[in-house]
Write a protein that holds these residues in place. Structure first.
Motif, PDB file in Angstrom:
ATOM      1  N   GLU A 256       0.863  -1.182   0.000  1.00 21.25           N
ATOM      2  CA  GLU A 256       0.000   0.000   0.000  1.00 21.25           C
ATOM      3  C   GLU A 256       0.895   1.225   0.000  1.00 21.25           C
ATOM      4  O   GLU A 256       1.587   1.498   0.981  1.00 21.25           O
ATOM      5  CB  GLU A 256      -0.931  -0.006   1.212  1.00 21.25           C
ATOM      6  CG  GLU A 256      -1.959  -1.120   1.167  1.00 21.25           C
ATOM      7  CD  GLU A 256      -3.069  -0.911   2.199  1.00 21.25           C
ATOM      8  OE1 GLU A 256      -3.299   0.255   2.582  1.00 21.25           O
ATOM      9  OE2 GLU A 256      -3.670  -1.907   2.621  1.00 21.25           O
ATOM     10  N   ALA A 342      -2.960   3.187   7.302  1.00 24.10           N
ATOM     11  CA  ALA A 342      -1.605   2.630   7.407  1.00 24.10           C
ATOM     12  C   ALA A 342      -1.087   2.311   6.013  1.00 24.10           C
ATOM     13  O   ALA A 342      -1.832   1.819   5.152  1.00 24.10           O
ATOM     14  CB  ALA A 342      -1.610   1.371   8.270  1.00 24.10           C
ATOM     15  N   ASP A 344       2.576   0.937   3.605  1.00 27.21           N
ATOM     16  CA  ASP A 344       3.895   0.289   3.585  1.00 27.21           C
ATOM     17  C   ASP A 344       4.970   1.210   3.022  1.00 27.21           C
ATOM     18  O   ASP A 344       6.144   1.061   3.360  1.00 27.21           O
ATOM     19  CB  ASP A 344       3.849  -0.996   2.739  1.00 27.21           C
ATOM     20  CG  ASP A 344       2.889  -2.012   3.311  1.00 27.21           C
ATOM     21  OD1 ASP A 344       3.201  -2.602   4.362  1.00 27.21           O
ATOM     22  OD2 ASP A 344       1.812  -2.208   2.704  1.00 27.21           O
ATOM     23  N   ASN A 364       1.454   5.905  11.356  1.00 28.61           N
ATOM     24  CA  ASN A 364       0.807   4.646  10.976  1.00 28.61           C
ATOM     25  C   ASN A 364       1.601   3.840   9.957  1.00 28.61           C
ATOM     26  O   ASN A 364       1.053   2.899   9.379  1.00 28.61           O
ATOM     27  CB  ASN A 364      -0.593   4.917  10.398  1.00 28.61           C
ATOM     28  CG  ASN A 364      -1.639   5.037  11.486  1.00 28.61           C
ATOM     29  OD1 ASN A 364      -1.466   4.504  12.581  1.00 28.61           O
ATOM     30  ND2 ASN A 364      -2.705   5.760  11.204  1.00 28.61           N
ATOM     31  N   VAL A 365       2.846   4.185   9.678  1.00 29.53           N
ATOM     32  CA  VAL A 365       3.616   3.397   8.727  1.00 29.53           C
ATOM     33  C   VAL A 365       3.905   2.023   9.325  1.00 29.53           C
ATOM     34  O   VAL A 365       4.178   1.884  10.515  1.00 29.53           O
ATOM     35  CB  VAL A 365       4.915   4.137   8.343  1.00 29.53           C
ATOM     36  CG1 VAL A 365       5.836   4.307   9.538  1.00 29.53           C
ATOM     37  CG2 VAL A 365       5.619   3.420   7.212  1.00 29.53           C
ATOM     38  N   ARG A 366       3.804   1.001   8.500  1.00 30.69           N
ATOM     39  CA  ARG A 366       3.958  -0.369   8.985  1.00 30.69           C
ATOM     40  C   ARG A 366       5.416  -0.695   9.279  1.00 30.69           C
ATOM     41  O   ARG A 366       6.333  -0.030   8.784  1.00 30.69           O
ATOM     42  CB  ARG A 366       3.390  -1.356   7.957  1.00 30.69           C
ATOM     43  CG  ARG A 366       1.874  -1.255   7.802  1.00 30.69           C
ATOM     44  CD  ARG A 366       1.340  -2.426   7.002  1.00 30.69           C
ATOM     45  NE  ARG A 366      -0.115  -2.394   6.958  1.00 30.69           N
ATOM     46  CZ  ARG A 366      -0.824  -1.898   5.956  1.00 30.69           C
ATOM     47  NH1 ARG A 366      -0.198  -1.404   4.901  1.00 30.69           N
ATOM     48  NH2 ARG A 366      -2.141  -1.899   5.978  1.00 30.69           N
ATOM     49  N   ASN A 367       5.622  -1.757  10.063  1.00 30.18           N
ATOM     50  CA  ASN A 367       6.964  -2.187  10.413  1.00 30.18           C
ATOM     51  C   ASN A 367       7.710  -2.653   9.164  1.00 30.18           C
ATOM     52  O   ASN A 367       7.145  -3.325   8.294  1.00 30.18           O
ATOM     53  CB  ASN A 367       6.903  -3.322  11.441  1.00 30.18           C
ATOM     54  CG  ASN A 367       8.267  -3.642  12.012  1.00 30.18           C
ATOM     55  OD1 ASN A 367       9.146  -2.787  12.053  1.00 30.18           O
ATOM     56  ND2 ASN A 367       8.454  -4.875  12.450  1.00 30.18           N
ATOM     57  N   GLY A 369       8.487  -0.899   6.823  1.00 31.37           N
ATOM     58  CA  GLY A 369       8.095  -0.076   5.686  1.00 31.37           C
ATOM     59  C   GLY A 369       9.158   0.965   5.377  1.00 31.37           C
ATOM     60  O   GLY A 369      10.177   1.086   6.066  1.00 31.37           O
ATOM     61  N   LYS A 424       9.727   4.560  17.241  1.00 33.76           N
ATOM     62  CA  LYS A 424      10.232   3.854  16.063  1.00 33.76           C
ATOM     63  C   LYS A 424      11.655   4.307  15.791  1.00 33.76           C
ATOM     64  O   LYS A 424      12.018   5.460  16.039  1.00 33.76           O
ATOM     65  CB  LYS A 424       9.364   4.123  14.831  1.00 33.76           C
ATOM     66  CG  LYS A 424       7.939   3.603  14.916  1.00 33.76           C
ATOM     67  CD  LYS A 424       7.194   3.883  13.634  1.00 33.76           C
ATOM     68  CE  LYS A 424       5.783   3.326  13.671  1.00 33.76           C
ATOM     69  NZ  LYS A 424       4.916   4.040  14.609  1.00 33.76           N
ATOM     70  N   ARG A 446      10.214  -0.764  14.217  1.00 34.02           N
ATOM     71  CA  ARG A 446       9.347  -0.489  15.366  1.00 34.02           C
ATOM     72  C   ARG A 446       9.998  -0.914  16.669  1.00 34.02           C
ATOM     73  O   ARG A 446      10.778  -1.865  16.712  1.00 34.02           O
ATOM     74  CB  ARG A 446       8.003  -1.201  15.203  1.00 34.02           C
ATOM     75  CG  ARG A 446       7.046  -0.485  14.286  1.00 34.02           C
ATOM     76  CD  ARG A 446       5.649  -1.039  14.412  1.00 34.02           C
ATOM     77  NE  ARG A 446       4.694  -0.246  13.658  1.00 34.02           N
ATOM     78  CZ  ARG A 446       3.389  -0.494  13.605  1.00 34.02           C
ATOM     79  NH1 ARG A 446       2.900  -1.533  14.263  1.00 34.02           N
ATOM     80  NH2 ARG A 446       2.584   0.276  12.911  1.00 34.02           N
TER      81      ARG A 446
END
Length: 695
Positions: A256, A342, A344, A364-367, A369, A424, A446
């Motif tokens: 995403e 969220a 990526d 909200n960025v994913r781990n 990412g 993070k 994260r």
């Protein structure tokens, strides 16, 4: 002052005279040529002629009126003459008395090394140097007045005027930009396809980049007068961002992705068109005009927009093209959409600084990412507006020889602080600072432990004002009595007063990841991005701090595993390497221990911070060696060394400034060593002078 005013007046008269000469030449064209062209047109297609007569008021002119010296590609310049034929051929941009007819291989070198390299660029078009008798200048008063000498000149792409000096042509083009006359008079060949009138009466310019067509407003180069701003000089930035996304798409899919500031939407459209099902692209912009333009560009590239109408039917056919991809277009504030959803992969490219959007990006960025940040506020980053730098980035800086790397480390420091506020950490994958922008690409890790590790790399920099030696201050909370002891130079002992300043806090860690850059090079070759391949190769050598250029990007590849920051990530590995690893049982058993040793060695061999300019530290009265030779001398002296993309004359090395200067002095040659004759060299005295002194 009177002489200067008189010179400007003569130049303006010369430009007006050239315009009149061009108009007279156009009027004096033989009628036979026009009839021949008309007959060819009629024989080809009568309908096309009727259509052109119907749209007689279109502002775009035909390509036949373009001067031959204005080209967009080297292939277009070489097509002016048949280089594949036999025999001698003349240069199309030089008269016979200046460059005699020669064979194809010599003529090709002449076109590449003279006409293609000496140019003025404007809106993707190159105005190459022209030696034809388009512009003549009278000789001096002492010679015959009837004779006139030919002058090398450039043809303006906007108004067709001829100007001799390159600086005068640049100033002339700036006057066109200030007047809003940024639309070229000639239709482009590869980048600009055509200009289409719309129902509102406005003309759109269609530009093609990386196989993606986008509509542009006539004033897209002036951000004060348009909403859909587009900068052609940011093509390198767009390709680097695309390659970083392509590398992440190989690790996991579907991704995403968010282009938070779409403008024309060209970056998100390139993602969707080339990566297809591997990405789910969201293009966002808060401006209503930009959102409409993005949707029009989606239909132009046969990409379906979520919630939009179906693609238009192709003229002459009864069926519509199937959409090749799907893109979501949203009209929202960038901070709001990053707080709500969220992603990526997030790309931030606002007009100016990006510090106002970093907190929302890391929310909200994913781990694992990736966040890529493009900053175009070069005035504050490159030490021109120090008060703005302190206000935006919280850093105290001065103008130094390594100001571009200092700017990149400031941006990384602001990103690390924003990530640490969201618990993070970051790993810097890429940091590029060029003339118009600073691009930083980081991977998100994260956890508070990772955040603490990243925060520990924010340190103060001690910079000597006299010799420009620099060193990061040692971490710790205790106050040191004399900070000058940490500097390798001895300027404080020999100079009165304070000689050094504290800069920062800035990022003190690595700026590159070699494995990620190598995979970016594979992506650049895969998608035929020839423009950025030399830059990526320079970044790989800079990350390893070596001059050895060993790049293998050919052959088939399979997925393998690579460890980055303790995380196993799928990467590309050569099929031949995988086969040898599987066939040899001994190598397979020794592989885990070798991987651990390699990771430890890579961690210890982090590239040294900053660089030295060979011209800044050259010795007066000495001819310094060539840069590549000097790199070889430093390597032989036992230092790690490489070139840097931040400065074409910069040398990144782990040697101190004193050691750097000693090697430079050792291999520099005095300028007067070859000037005197063999009898009297240097300060030597002849025998006659000795006899006179004895008497």
């Amino acid at each position: 002052m009177a002489e200067l005013e008189e010179g400007d007046t003569v130049q303006l008269h010369q430009e007006d005279a050239n315009i009149k000469v061009v108009d007279d030449l156009v009027k004096m064209q033989p009628a036979s040529e026009e009839s021949v062209q008309l007959s060819v047109h009629e024989a080809t297609s009568t309908d096309i002629v009727k259509t052109e007569d119907h749209h007689e008021q279109t502002p775009a002119t035909t390509s036949s009126e373009r001067h031959v010296s204005i080209q967009s590609t080297l292939e277009g310049l070489e097509m002016l003459v048949d280089l594949n034929g036999a025999g001698r051929k003349s240069c199309p941009l030089c008269p016979e008395e200046k460059f005699k007819a020669c064979y194809s291989h010599k003529l090709r070198r002449h076109l590449q090394n003279l006409h293609w390299k000496v140019y003025v660029e404007f809106e993707g078009q190159r105005m190459c140097i022209c030696h034809l008798p388009c512009r003549q200048m009278k000789s001096s008063l002492g010679s015959d007045q009837s004779q006139a000498r030919l002058v090398a000149h450039y043809h303006c792409v906007v108004c067709s005027v001829t100007i001799a000096r390159k600086t005068d042509m640049i100033s002339h083009l700036k006057r066109h930009i200030n007047k809003g006359e940024t639309e070229a008079s000639y239709s482009g060949t590869s980048d600009v396809l055509c200009e289409e009138p719309v129902p509102g009466g406005q003309v759109y310019e269609i530009m093609k980049e990386l196989g993606t067509n986008v509509q542009l407003m006539p004033n897209h180069n002036t951000p004060q007068k348009t909403d859909t701003y587009f900068n052609r000089k940011m093509k390198t930035n767009r390709q680097l961002v695309f390659c970083s996304l392509a590398v992440l798409a190989e690790e996991r899919s579907p991704l995403e992705c968010l282009d938070a500031f779409g403008a024309t939407g060209i970056m998100g459209l390139q993602w969707a068109k080339h990566l297809r099902n591997a990405v789910k692209v969201t293009i966002n912009d808060i401006n209503e005009a930009c959102v409409k333009m993005i949707k029009e560009n989606c239909r132009l590239n046969h990409i379906r927009t979520e919630g939009g109408r179906a693609p238009r039917q192709v003229e002459g056919t009864g069926e519509s093209d199937n959409p090749i991809a799907t893109v979501e277009v949203s009209k929202m504030d960038a901070n709001v959409i990053m707080h709500l959803r969220a992603f990526d992969y997030i790309h931030l490219d606002p007009f100016g600084t990006s510090v106002n959007y970093l907190d929302a990006a890391f929310r909200n960025v994913r781990n694992l990412g990736i966040v890529s940040v493009t900053s175009t506020d070069t005035g504050s980053l490159y030490s021109k507006s120090l008060n703005v730098t302190l206000r935006h980035y919280g850093c105290q800086i001065v103008r130094t020889e390594y100001y571009r790397e200092l700017a990149a480390r400031m941006v990384v420091a602001s990103i690390a602080r924003a990530a640490a506020r969201c618990n993070k950490g970051i790993e810097v994958l890429l940091a590029v600072a060029l003339e118009h922008f600073v691009l930083v690409v980081v991977r998100v890790l994260r956890g508070p432990t990772q955040a603490d590790e990243s925060a520990k790399k924010l340190r103060q920099l001690l910079h000597c004002q006299w010799c420009e030696e620099r060193v990061f201050l040692k971490p710790g909370s205790m106050v040191e009595e004399n900070l000058y002891r940490q500097l390798p130079c001895q300027c404080h002992g020999s100079m009165p007063g304070k000689t050094a300043v504290e800069l920062g806090p800035i990022w003190s860690g690595s700026l590159f990841n070699t494995g990620f850059l190598r995979r970016m090079l594979v992506a650049a070759v895969q998608y035929s991005m020839e423009d950025i391949q030399p830059l990526v190769k320079t970044l790989i050598c800079e990350a390893d701090c070596t001059t050895l250029k060993s790049f293998s990007v050919t052959g088939h590849s399979v997925l393998a595993n690579q460890v980055e920051c303790g995380v196993v990530i799928k990467t590309l590995q050569k099929v031949e390497e995988a086969d040898t690893a599987d066939q040899s049982g001994k190598r397979k058993s020794e592989e885990p221990s070798n991987v651990v040793k390699k990771l430890k060695s890579d961690a210890s061999l982090e590239h040294p911070a900053f660089y030295y300019s060979i011209h800044r530290h050259s010795i007066r009265g000495m001819n310094m060696p060539k840069l590549n030779k000097f790199l070889q001398y430093l390597t032989e002296a036992g230092f790690r060394v490489s070139r840097t993309h931040f400065d074409p004359t910069g040398v990144r090395t782990d040697a101190t400034l004193e050691q750097f200067k000693s090697v430079l002095t050792k291999y520099s040659v005095p300028t007067y060593s070859t000037a005197p004759p063999s009898g009297n060299q240097g300060h030597g005295v002849s025998t006659d002078d000795k006899g006179r002194k004895t008497d």
